[in-house]
Design a protein around this motif. Structure first.
Motif, PDB file in Angstrom:
ATOM      1  N   SER B  60       0.828  -1.215   0.000  1.00 36.31           N
ATOM      2  CA  SER B  60       0.000   0.000   0.000  1.00 36.31           C
ATOM      3  C   SER B  60       0.864   1.267   0.000  1.00 36.31           C
ATOM      4  CB  SER B  60      -0.897   0.002   1.238  1.00 36.31           C
ATOM      5  OG  SER B  60      -0.105  -0.074   2.404  1.00 36.31           O
ATOM      6  N   ARG B  61       2.079   1.144   0.541  1.00 34.50           N
ATOM      7  CA  ARG B  61       2.976   2.301   0.586  1.00 34.50           C
ATOM      8  C   ARG B  61       3.817   2.394  -0.694  1.00 34.50           C
ATOM      9  NH1 ARG B  61      -0.068   2.910   4.139  1.00 34.50           N
ATOM     10  NH2 ARG B  61       0.333   2.944   6.377  1.00 34.50           N
ATOM     11  N   ARG B  64       3.050   3.939  -4.519  1.00 29.89           N
ATOM     12  CA  ARG B  64       3.198   5.337  -4.955  1.00 29.89           C
ATOM     13  C   ARG B  64       4.601   5.668  -5.441  1.00 29.89           C
ATOM     14  NH1 ARG B  64       0.533   8.261   0.065  1.00 29.89           N
ATOM     15  NH2 ARG B  64      -1.166   6.794   0.298  1.00 29.89           N
ATOM     16  N   GLU B  95       7.451   4.204   5.228  1.00 27.32           N
ATOM     17  CA  GLU B  95       6.255   4.856   4.678  1.00 27.32           C
ATOM     18  C   GLU B  95       6.574   5.495   3.325  1.00 27.32           C
ATOM     19  OE1 GLU B  95       3.104   5.384   6.044  1.00 27.32           O
ATOM     20  OE2 GLU B  95       3.562   4.012   7.698  1.00 27.32           O
ATOM     21  N   GLN B  96       7.709   6.184   3.287  1.00 27.61           N
ATOM     22  CA  GLN B  96       8.110   6.860   2.062  1.00 27.61           C
ATOM     23  C   GLN B  96       9.598   6.682   1.828  1.00 27.61           C
ATOM     24  OE1 GLN B  96       6.416  11.066   2.326  1.00 27.61           O
ATOM     25  NE2 GLN B  96       5.633  10.040   4.129  1.00 27.61           N
ATOM     26  N   LYS B 114       1.829  15.273   1.065  1.00 27.07           N
ATOM     27  CA  LYS B 114       1.086  14.054   1.352  1.00 27.07           C
ATOM     28  C   LYS B 114       0.021  14.307   2.419  1.00 27.07           C
ATOM     29  CE  LYS B 114       1.968   9.249   2.603  1.00 27.07           C
ATOM     30  NZ  LYS B 114       1.942   9.103   4.056  1.00 27.07           N
ATOM     31  N   LYS B 115       0.443  15.025   3.457  1.00 26.37           N
ATOM     32  CA  LYS B 115      -0.467  15.290   4.571  1.00 26.37           C
ATOM     33  C   LYS B 115      -1.697  16.091   4.106  1.00 26.37           C
ATOM     34  CE  LYS B 115      -0.401  17.950   8.861  1.00 26.37           C
ATOM     35  NZ  LYS B 115       0.471  18.761   9.703  1.00 26.37           N
ATOM     36  N   GLU B 117      -2.783  16.550   1.101  1.00 25.83           N
ATOM     37  CA  GLU B 117      -3.532  15.809   0.081  1.00 25.83           C
ATOM     38  C   GLU B 117      -4.502  14.853   0.764  1.00 25.83           C
ATOM     39  OE1 GLU B 117      -0.940  13.716  -2.536  1.00 25.83           O
ATOM     40  OE2 GLU B 117      -2.448  13.666  -4.130  1.00 25.83           O
ATOM     41  N   GLU B 118      -4.007  14.161   1.811  1.00 25.23           N
ATOM     42  CA  GLU B 118      -4.872  13.222   2.522  1.00 25.23           C
ATOM     43  C   GLU B 118      -6.002  13.933   3.244  1.00 25.23           C
ATOM     44  OE1 GLU B 118      -2.145  10.870   4.797  1.00 25.23           O
ATOM     45  OE2 GLU B 118      -1.602   9.657   3.048  1.00 25.23           O
ATOM     46  N   GLU B 119      -5.728  15.166   3.665  1.00 22.28           N
ATOM     47  CA  GLU B 119      -6.784  15.944   4.324  1.00 22.28           C
ATOM     48  C   GLU B 119      -7.813  16.459   3.320  1.00 22.28           C
ATOM     49  OE1 GLU B 119      -5.860  19.092   7.101  1.00 22.28           O
ATOM     50  OE2 GLU B 119      -4.034  18.026   7.678  1.00 22.28           O
ATOM     51  N   GLY B 120      -7.483  16.365   2.051  1.00 19.80           N
ATOM     52  CA  GLY B 120      -8.437  16.780   1.023  1.00 19.80           C
ATOM     53  C   GLY B 120      -8.307  18.232   0.595  1.00 19.80           C
ATOM     54  N   ASP B 123      -8.447  18.765  -3.180  1.00 14.97           N
ATOM     55  CA  ASP B 123      -9.546  18.165  -3.935  1.00 14.97           C
ATOM     56  C   ASP B 123     -10.175  19.143  -4.921  1.00 14.97           C
ATOM     57  OD1 ASP B 123      -9.080  15.920  -2.552  1.00 14.97           O
ATOM     58  OD2 ASP B 123     -10.976  15.900  -1.435  1.00 14.97           O
TER      59      ASP B 123
END
Lengths: 79, 398
Positions: B60-61, B64, B95-96, B114-115, B117-120, B123
């Motif tokens: 999953s890591r 990317r 993780e990366q 990344k942070k 982006e994950e928070e949206g 979007d």
């Protein structure tokens, strides 16, 4: 025609485009055509007016309260 | 002395590792024993001259990763140290993974990206539309840089009437992010401002990194007005670019996106107006043809002389509609109304007004011959005003 004055530029333009399309589609009586023609001309005037509305100011925000002064770029200032 | 189960000891070691010294850390080293397992997970070691540590990067890591690592690669791995209970191995859960030499700024960039982006925050659904015709464009940047000069000159070229408000901010150095946030909020609070450009001209990666600030990214995200980012050159991409409503590759491009092109629009409006006039001219031309037909029609049997002035008038109108661009709406409308009235004069209704009548049988058929009805039949006689219902007393060929 007054309601047209309230339109935003892009709305008036869209309306004008719609009027032209409607007229070009034909199938209208002379009277309907004339009415559309008239609103089309008015819309075209309004669009041009709105385009010319802006004053062309370049200002510099100088204070936290929103005070402004005319902005002079360096080149202008050095002239 | 208490005797522990192996499991208990392992749990205690795990717990001991669960502290900031071992969590979310960056380690640099060389990759060795790299294995990309069929499960998709990657197993390898990180080593330097003196030590090595086992590492695993789960599928999953590692999905990317743009480049699959290989033995000998010098990398920076970001992750946490944990224990694999079954074998008692401690290892780095990666993780990366970044190529070494990317530097701390790049690392920070990737992590923040990344942070957020994950928070949206990036979007598409949050992107606001840039207004077509802004009353005032605010420009948050250094008032002395190349960016402001480019923006002013492009904006002026596209639309000389556009209003610009320069909101000064520091665009390099430690104070820059906070200064940009302040200026952005100030710009957003100006009631006449419809869109905000925030940016600076080209510079080193470190210079541009002020636009990789988390607080600035959040300020752009929560800004009540649409924001166009314009940082450096085409190839420079910052966090501000991801979170802005629109990313411009350069400050000049931002001005193009924010300011409509005056000449193009004037031409567009002109061409629409021309089409309008053309359609009406066509209508008139059509009317003229109709008048021609009527004048040739024997049924009306009108003296041709009476039509001549009308035809001349139609011709004249047609000329004027075709060639006079400056005529007013009122005049064309009046002219056309006159024309319409004249065309109307030729219609059967006008004939009725002069005392003629139209006689129809019960089915509504127009009668032109006395043999079409029998004696005693009921017929309708259309007058200018109203209809008479009559019965036929006699028919004869006079």
């Amino acid at each position: 025609m007054k309601e047209y004055q309230e339109l935003k530029f892009e709305e008036a333009l869209a309306k004008l485009e719609q009027v032209v399309r409607q007229l070009e589609s034909g199938e209208l009586t002379l009277d309907e055509s004339l009415k559309l023609f008239e609103s089309g001309i008015v819309l075209a005037r309004i669009c041009s007016q709105k385009l010319d509305e802006a004053e062309g100011k370049i200002q510099l925000l100088i204070g936290e309260e929103g005070e402004r002064s005319a902005f002079q770029s360096e080149e202008e200032a050095s002239l | 002395m208490q005797v522990l189960q192996v499991r208990e000891l392992t749990q205690q070691i795990k717990a001991a590792l669960d502290n900031p010294t071992f969590q979310n850390i960056a380690v640099e080293g060389e990759i060795s024993n790299f294995k990309h397992h069929s499960s998709g997970h990657m197993y390898f070691s990180l080593k330097d001259e003196y030590s090595r540590i086992r590492a695993v990067m789960f599928r999953s890591r590692n999905q990317r990763l743009t480049v699959v690592p290989k033995d000998g690669d010098m990398v920076v791995a970001v992750g946490s140290v944990g224990v694999y209970e079954y074998s008692g191995d401690y290892q780095l859960y990666v993780e990366q993974l970044y190529p070494q030499g990317m530097g701390l700024l790049s690392l920070a960039f990737e992590q923040l990206k990344k942070k957020l982006e994950e928070e949206g925050l990036f979007d598409q659904q949050h992107k606001r539309q840039i207004p077509f015709m802004p009353r005032c464009v605010a420009v948050v940047t250094s008032p002395t840089g190349a960016a402001v000069r480019d923006i002013i000159s492009v904006a002026r070229r596209r639309h000389p009437g556009v209003n610009l408000l320069i909101v000064p901010a520091l665009v390099q150095g430690q104070e820059a992010p906070a200064s940009l946030v302040r200026a952005l909020n100030l710009a957003a609070s100006q009631p006449d401002v419809d869109v905000i450009i925030i940016g600076r001209g080209g510079g080193s990666f470190e210079d541009l990194a002020v636009f990789n600030d988390e607080a600035l990214a959040r300020a752009i995200f929560s800004c009540p007005k649409p924001v166009i980012s314009a940082v450096g050159h085409e190839t420079d991409i910052t966090i501000a670019d991801f979170v802005a409503d629109l990313r411009a590759p350069t400050p000049s491009a931002a001005a193009e996106m924010a300011v409509p092109n005056y000449m193009e629009l004037i031409e567009h409006i002109g061409s629409l107006e021309l089409r309008l006039r053309r359609i009406v001219v066509d209508k008139v031309r059509h009317g003229r043809r109709y008048a021609d037909q009527l004048s040739n029609s024997a049924a009306l049997a009108r003296p041709i002389d009476r039509l001549r002035p009308l035809k001349m008038r139609v011709d004249e109108l047609w000329e004027r509609l075709s060639f006079s661009a400056g005529q007013t709406v009122e005049r064309s409308r009046r002219d056309l109304e006159v024309l319409a009235a004249k065309l109307d004069a030729l219609s059967p209704l006008t004939t009725l007004a002069r005392g003629y009548a139209i006689c129809t049988d019960s089915s509504g058929r127009v009668l032109t011959d006395y043999t079409e009805v029998n004696q005693g039949a009921e017929v309708a006689v259309q007058l200018k005003r109203g209809v008479l219902t009559c019965s036929v007393l006699k028919g004869e060929d006079k």
